[in-house]
Design a protein around this motif. Sequence first.
Motif, PDB file in Angstrom:
ATOM      1  N   ILE A  19      -4.987 -14.108   9.880  1.00 27.35           N
ATOM      2  CA  ILE A  19      -5.697 -13.638  11.075  1.00 27.35           C
ATOM      3  C   ILE A  19      -4.818 -13.729  12.315  1.00 27.35           C
ATOM      4  O   ILE A  19      -4.779 -12.816  13.131  1.00 27.35           O
ATOM      5  CB  ILE A  19      -7.008 -14.422  11.285  1.00 27.35           C
ATOM      6  CG1 ILE A  19      -7.990 -14.116  10.158  1.00 27.35           C
ATOM      7  CG2 ILE A  19      -7.627 -14.093  12.640  1.00 27.35           C
ATOM      8  CD1 ILE A  19      -9.237 -14.965  10.177  1.00 27.35           C
ATOM      9  N   ILE A  20      -4.090 -14.838  12.463  1.00 27.78           N
ATOM     10  CA  ILE A  20      -3.294 -15.064  13.680  1.00 27.78           C
ATOM     11  C   ILE A  20      -2.270 -13.942  13.909  1.00 27.78           C
ATOM     12  O   ILE A  20      -2.240 -13.361  14.990  1.00 27.78           O
ATOM     13  CB  ILE A  20      -2.660 -16.467  13.664  1.00 27.78           C
ATOM     14  CG1 ILE A  20      -3.777 -17.508  13.781  1.00 27.78           C
ATOM     15  CG2 ILE A  20      -1.645 -16.619  14.787  1.00 27.78           C
ATOM     16  CD1 ILE A  20      -3.354 -18.928  13.591  1.00 27.78           C
ATOM     17  N   ILE A  23      -3.935 -10.712  15.114  1.00 29.89           N
ATOM     18  CA  ILE A  23      -4.357 -10.664  16.522  1.00 29.89           C
ATOM     19  C   ILE A  23      -3.282  -9.984  17.369  1.00 29.89           C
ATOM     20  O   ILE A  23      -3.581  -9.151  18.222  1.00 29.89           O
ATOM     21  CB  ILE A  23      -4.668 -12.080  17.057  1.00 29.89           C
ATOM     22  CG1 ILE A  23      -5.919 -12.623  16.366  1.00 29.89           C
ATOM     23  CG2 ILE A  23      -4.837 -12.070  18.574  1.00 29.89           C
ATOM     24  CD1 ILE A  23      -6.178 -14.091  16.617  1.00 29.89           C
ATOM     25  N   PHE A  24      -2.032 -10.302  17.114  1.00 33.70           N
ATOM     26  CA  PHE A  24      -0.935  -9.685  17.867  1.00 33.70           C
ATOM     27  C   PHE A  24      -0.820  -8.193  17.546  1.00 33.70           C
ATOM     28  O   PHE A  24      -0.555  -7.378  18.422  1.00 33.70           O
ATOM     29  CB  PHE A  24       0.382 -10.419  17.604  1.00 33.70           C
ATOM     30  CG  PHE A  24       0.360 -11.835  18.094  1.00 33.70           C
ATOM     31  CD1 PHE A  24       0.421 -12.121  19.437  1.00 33.70           C
ATOM     32  CD2 PHE A  24       0.242 -12.882  17.194  1.00 33.70           C
ATOM     33  CE1 PHE A  24       0.386 -13.425  19.905  1.00 33.70           C
ATOM     34  CE2 PHE A  24       0.202 -14.195  17.638  1.00 33.70           C
ATOM     35  CZ  PHE A  24       0.274 -14.466  18.995  1.00 33.70           C
ATOM     36  N   LYS A  25      -1.043  -7.831  16.280  1.00 33.07           N
ATOM     37  CA  LYS A  25      -1.046  -6.412  15.913  1.00 33.07           C
ATOM     38  C   LYS A  25      -2.192  -5.681  16.611  1.00 33.07           C
ATOM     39  O   LYS A  25      -2.036  -4.557  17.060  1.00 33.07           O
ATOM     40  CB  LYS A  25      -1.186  -6.242  14.398  1.00 33.07           C
ATOM     41  CG  LYS A  25       0.064  -6.550  13.632  1.00 33.07           C
ATOM     42  CD  LYS A  25      -0.119  -6.188  12.169  1.00 33.07           C
ATOM     43  CE  LYS A  25       1.189  -6.327  11.440  1.00 33.07           C
ATOM     44  NZ  LYS A  25       1.126  -5.775  10.098  1.00 33.07           N
ATOM     45  N   TYR A  26      -3.356  -6.349  16.690  1.00 28.77           N
ATOM     46  CA  TYR A  26      -4.524  -5.760  17.354  1.00 28.77           C
ATOM     47  C   TYR A  26      -4.209  -5.469  18.822  1.00 28.77           C
ATOM     48  O   TYR A  26      -4.536  -4.392  19.328  1.00 28.77           O
ATOM     49  CB  TYR A  26      -5.717  -6.704  17.240  1.00 28.77           C
ATOM     50  CG  TYR A  26      -6.903  -6.278  18.062  1.00 28.77           C
ATOM     51  CD1 TYR A  26      -7.725  -5.233  17.641  1.00 28.77           C
ATOM     52  CD2 TYR A  26      -7.207  -6.900  19.265  1.00 28.77           C
ATOM     53  CE1 TYR A  26      -8.807  -4.838  18.392  1.00 28.77           C
ATOM     54  CE2 TYR A  26      -8.286  -6.512  20.021  1.00 28.77           C
ATOM     55  CZ  TYR A  26      -9.086  -5.473  19.582  1.00 28.77           C
ATOM     56  OH  TYR A  26     -10.156  -5.084  20.336  1.00 28.77           O
ATOM     57  N   LYS A  27      -3.572  -6.402  19.493  1.00 28.07           N
ATOM     58  CA  LYS A  27      -3.242  -6.218  20.909  1.00 28.07           C
ATOM     59  C   LYS A  27      -2.316  -5.026  21.122  1.00 28.07           C
ATOM     60  O   LYS A  27      -2.342  -4.394  22.162  1.00 28.07           O
ATOM     61  CB  LYS A  27      -2.629  -7.496  21.479  1.00 28.07           C
ATOM     62  CG  LYS A  27      -3.629  -8.632  21.588  1.00 28.07           C
ATOM     63  CD  LYS A  27      -2.993  -9.871  22.147  1.00 28.07           C
ATOM     64  CE  LYS A  27      -3.242  -9.892  23.626  1.00 28.07           C
ATOM     65  NZ  LYS A  27      -2.834 -11.133  24.276  1.00 28.07           N
ATOM     66  N   HIS A  31      -3.123  -2.767  14.197  1.00 25.68           N
ATOM     67  CA  HIS A  31      -3.887  -3.473  13.170  1.00 25.68           C
ATOM     68  C   HIS A  31      -4.489  -2.554  12.102  1.00 25.68           C
ATOM     69  O   HIS A  31      -4.812  -2.995  11.007  1.00 25.68           O
ATOM     70  CB  HIS A  31      -5.012  -4.284  13.821  1.00 25.68           C
ATOM     71  CG  HIS A  31      -6.010  -3.462  14.553  1.00 25.68           C
ATOM     72  ND1 HIS A  31      -5.686  -2.777  15.699  1.00 25.68           N
ATOM     73  CD2 HIS A  31      -7.312  -3.202  14.305  1.00 25.68           C
ATOM     74  CE1 HIS A  31      -6.765  -2.136  16.127  1.00 25.68           C
ATOM     75  NE2 HIS A  31      -7.752  -2.371  15.299  1.00 25.68           N
TER      76      HIS A  31
END
Length: 87
Positions: A19-20, A23-27, A31
């Motif tokens: 998950i961690i 989160i950076f990919k999502y930003k 993602h």
Amino acid sequence: MTDGVLEMCLAETMPLYKIIPLIFKYKKGAHLSHPLIHFQKLTKGSIKFEKELMVNVDGEIFTTDFLDFKVVPKALRFARVCDYRKK
């Protein structure tokens, strides 16, 4: 908001160590290529879950094992949340 299309993003259960970095990919908007993330554009549908899950529909948080939805283009911007267990 007014195109009549729902963009649904589903994430499979995953351990915290996966998950961690996600989160950076999502930003960065990257993602959607992750193998445990599923993205679809829909106008209507039904979802039956194997067990009750916590869901968020237009800011309303509740638990259910079933969702039935239809997107109405250019309609008012809110969802009617029903108790699906009574169906």
